[in-house]
Design a protein around this motif. Sequence first.
Motif, PDB file in Angstrom:
ATOM      1  N   PHE A   1     -11.777  39.930 -18.482  1.00 55.07           N
ATOM      2  CA  PHE A   1     -11.256  41.094 -17.757  1.00 55.07           C
ATOM      3  C   PHE A   1     -10.538  40.649 -16.486  1.00 55.07           C
ATOM      4  O   PHE A   1      -9.400  41.059 -16.223  1.00 55.07           O
ATOM      5  CB  PHE A   1     -12.405  42.046 -17.403  1.00 55.07           C
ATOM      6  N   LEU A   2     -11.207  39.827 -15.707  1.00 52.19           N
ATOM      7  CA  LEU A   2     -10.637  39.376 -14.439  1.00 52.19           C
ATOM      8  C   LEU A   2      -9.364  38.572 -14.655  1.00 52.19           C
ATOM      9  O   LEU A   2      -8.359  38.790 -13.970  1.00 52.19           O
ATOM     10  CB  LEU A   2     -11.673  38.527 -13.694  1.00 52.19           C
ATOM     11  N   GLY A   3      -9.394  37.649 -15.612  1.00 56.80           N
ATOM     12  CA  GLY A   3      -8.226  36.815 -15.860  1.00 56.80           C
ATOM     13  C   GLY A   3      -7.023  37.620 -16.327  1.00 56.80           C
ATOM     14  O   GLY A   3      -5.902  37.414 -15.853  1.00 56.80           O
ATOM     15  N   THR A   4      -7.256  38.560 -17.256  1.00 53.81           N
ATOM     16  CA  THR A   4      -6.141  39.375 -17.748  1.00 53.81           C
ATOM     17  C   THR A   4      -5.618  40.295 -16.659  1.00 53.81           C
ATOM     18  O   THR A   4      -4.401  40.517 -16.539  1.00 53.81           O
ATOM     19  CB  THR A   4      -6.568  40.205 -18.972  1.00 53.81           C
TER      20      THR A   4
ATOM     21  N   PRO B   1      -5.156  39.152 -26.872  1.00 55.11           N
ATOM     22  CA  PRO B   1      -5.756  39.488 -28.165  1.00 55.11           C
ATOM     23  C   PRO B   1      -5.253  38.634 -29.320  1.00 55.11           C
ATOM     24  O   PRO B   1      -6.004  38.371 -30.263  1.00 55.11           O
ATOM     25  CB  PRO B   1      -5.351  40.960 -28.353  1.00 55.11           C
ATOM     26  N   ALA B   2      -3.995  38.203 -29.257  1.00 53.71           N
ATOM     27  CA  ALA B   2      -3.468  37.358 -30.336  1.00 53.71           C
ATOM     28  C   ALA B   2      -4.186  36.015 -30.362  1.00 53.71           C
ATOM     29  O   ALA B   2      -4.498  35.472 -31.435  1.00 53.71           O
ATOM     30  CB  ALA B   2      -1.965  37.156 -30.159  1.00 53.71           C
ATOM     31  N   VAL B   3      -4.455  35.462 -29.197  1.00 58.51           N
ATOM     32  CA  VAL B   3      -5.183  34.191 -29.113  1.00 58.51           C
ATOM     33  C   VAL B   3      -6.617  34.380 -29.579  1.00 58.51           C
ATOM     34  O   VAL B   3      -7.159  33.564 -30.332  1.00 58.51           O
ATOM     35  CB  VAL B   3      -5.137  33.638 -27.681  1.00 58.51           C
ATOM     36  N   THR B   4      -7.247  35.459 -29.161  1.00 61.16           N
ATOM     37  CA  THR B   4      -8.611  35.750 -29.600  1.00 61.16           C
ATOM     38  C   THR B   4      -8.672  35.901 -31.110  1.00 61.16           C
ATOM     39  O   THR B   4      -9.594  35.401 -31.767  1.00 61.16           O
ATOM     40  CB  THR B   4      -9.117  37.034 -28.920  1.00 61.16           C
ATOM     41  N   MET B   5      -7.682  36.588 -31.686  1.00 59.90           N
ATOM     42  CA  MET B   5      -7.622  36.758 -33.136  1.00 59.90           C
ATOM     43  C   MET B   5      -7.563  35.404 -33.834  1.00 59.90           C
ATOM     44  O   MET B   5      -8.224  35.185 -34.860  1.00 59.90           O
ATOM     45  CB  MET B   5      -6.394  37.584 -33.510  1.00 59.90           C
TER      46      MET B   5
ATOM     47  N   TYR C   1     -13.792  41.024 -26.712  1.00 54.69           N
ATOM     48  CA  TYR C   1     -12.776  40.309 -25.949  1.00 54.69           C
ATOM     49  C   TYR C   1     -11.486  41.132 -25.899  1.00 54.69           C
ATOM     50  O   TYR C   1     -10.880  41.303 -24.832  1.00 54.69           O
ATOM     51  CB  TYR C   1     -12.467  38.957 -26.610  1.00 54.69           C
ATOM     52  N   VAL C   2     -11.050  41.611 -27.060  1.00 52.59           N
ATOM     53  CA  VAL C   2      -9.776  42.345 -27.136  1.00 52.59           C
ATOM     54  C   VAL C   2      -9.818  43.613 -26.292  1.00 52.59           C
ATOM     55  O   VAL C   2      -8.887  43.901 -25.522  1.00 52.59           O
ATOM     56  CB  VAL C   2      -9.437  42.675 -28.605  1.00 52.59           C
TER      57      VAL C   2
ATOM     58  N   PRO D   1      -0.370  41.013 -26.800  1.00 51.68           N
ATOM     59  CA  PRO D   1      -0.505  42.463 -26.986  1.00 51.68           C
ATOM     60  C   PRO D   1      -1.111  43.190 -25.792  1.00 51.68           C
ATOM     61  O   PRO D   1      -0.694  44.315 -25.472  1.00 51.68           O
ATOM     62  CB  PRO D   1      -1.423  42.552 -28.212  1.00 51.68           C
ATOM     63  N   ALA D   2      -2.086  42.589 -25.116  1.00 54.64           N
ATOM     64  CA  ALA D   2      -2.695  43.252 -23.958  1.00 54.64           C
ATOM     65  C   ALA D   2      -1.695  43.406 -22.825  1.00 54.64           C
ATOM     66  O   ALA D   2      -1.657  44.435 -22.136  1.00 54.64           O
ATOM     67  CB  ALA D   2      -3.915  42.463 -23.478  1.00 54.64           C
ATOM     68  N   VAL D   3      -0.873  42.383 -22.628  1.00 54.64           N
ATOM     69  CA  VAL D   3       0.160  42.443 -21.589  1.00 54.64           C
ATOM     70  C   VAL D   3       1.220  43.480 -21.960  1.00 54.64           C
ATOM     71  O   VAL D   3       1.689  44.235 -21.105  1.00 54.64           O
ATOM     72  CB  VAL D   3       0.794  41.056 -21.385  1.00 54.64           C
ATOM     73  N   ALA D   4       1.583  43.544 -23.233  1.00 53.33           N
ATOM     74  CA  ALA D   4       2.570  44.536 -23.670  1.00 53.33           C
ATOM     75  C   ALA D   4       2.064  45.950 -23.413  1.00 53.33           C
ATOM     76  O   ALA D   4       2.799  46.812 -22.906  1.00 53.33           O
ATOM     77  CB  ALA D   4       2.888  44.340 -25.151  1.00 53.33           C
TER      78      ALA D   4
END
Length: 232
Positions: free
Chosen positions: A13-16, A69-73, A89-90, A174-177
């Motif tokens: 959360f903090l990093g994103t 999320p793409a990296v987590t996937m 995570y996502v 995706p999270a940034v988008a």
Amino acid sequence: MAFDLRRRLAAEFLGTAILVATVVGSGIMADSLSQDVAVSLLGNTIPTGAILVVLISILGPISGAHFNPAVTMVFATRRELEASAAALYVLTQIAGGIAGTLVAHAMFDHDLFQMSQTIRTGGGQWIAETVATFGLVFTILAGLRFRSDAIPWLVGLYITAAYWFTASTSFANPAVAIARAFSNTFAGIRPMDVPGFIVAEILGALVATAVVGWLLADRNPSPSPIKLKGAE
């Protein structure tokens, strides 16, 4: 991992949030200081690459520093992260990204809640996001294989470069988008354009995973010579 799930989620959360606050905040700052789009993009690029080096270095040991999320996937498909943890995570990354957008708006005295009007759609944009995410995931996986100690710099430098060689300026996340859809600023993306970006990003991540799996597979060991019974 050495840290429990709550702490790993907090790190994600903090990093994103900090990543998105940097992307949006530096975009607002750059746009306010220059009327030259190229200069503004440069002012958006350098802080983003730099903060990635910092965030991966300090939070990577806690959560793996996905922030994406793409990296987590990818790590879930490689069975290096449990499916339940990956889902959390996502969700955490998306929430952190939106929080980062709100913080950036607050810092620059903008309306906290906005919807972007910036059009980012079409084949070229989608291809660019596929390429950007492919390169990011390829960099991470190959880096982990050969230079795990250099991952923060590899990722930071890759994103810095990808800002300039992709037509989409390399969201690759995706999270940034999603988070940038809530900012009607230099870094924004129109909400209706987000699904196309997400599909392209997931495709790029999956292709990169397949390519790395083939390219870096261990070679078949040479067969041992057959020894005849009674031979010396």
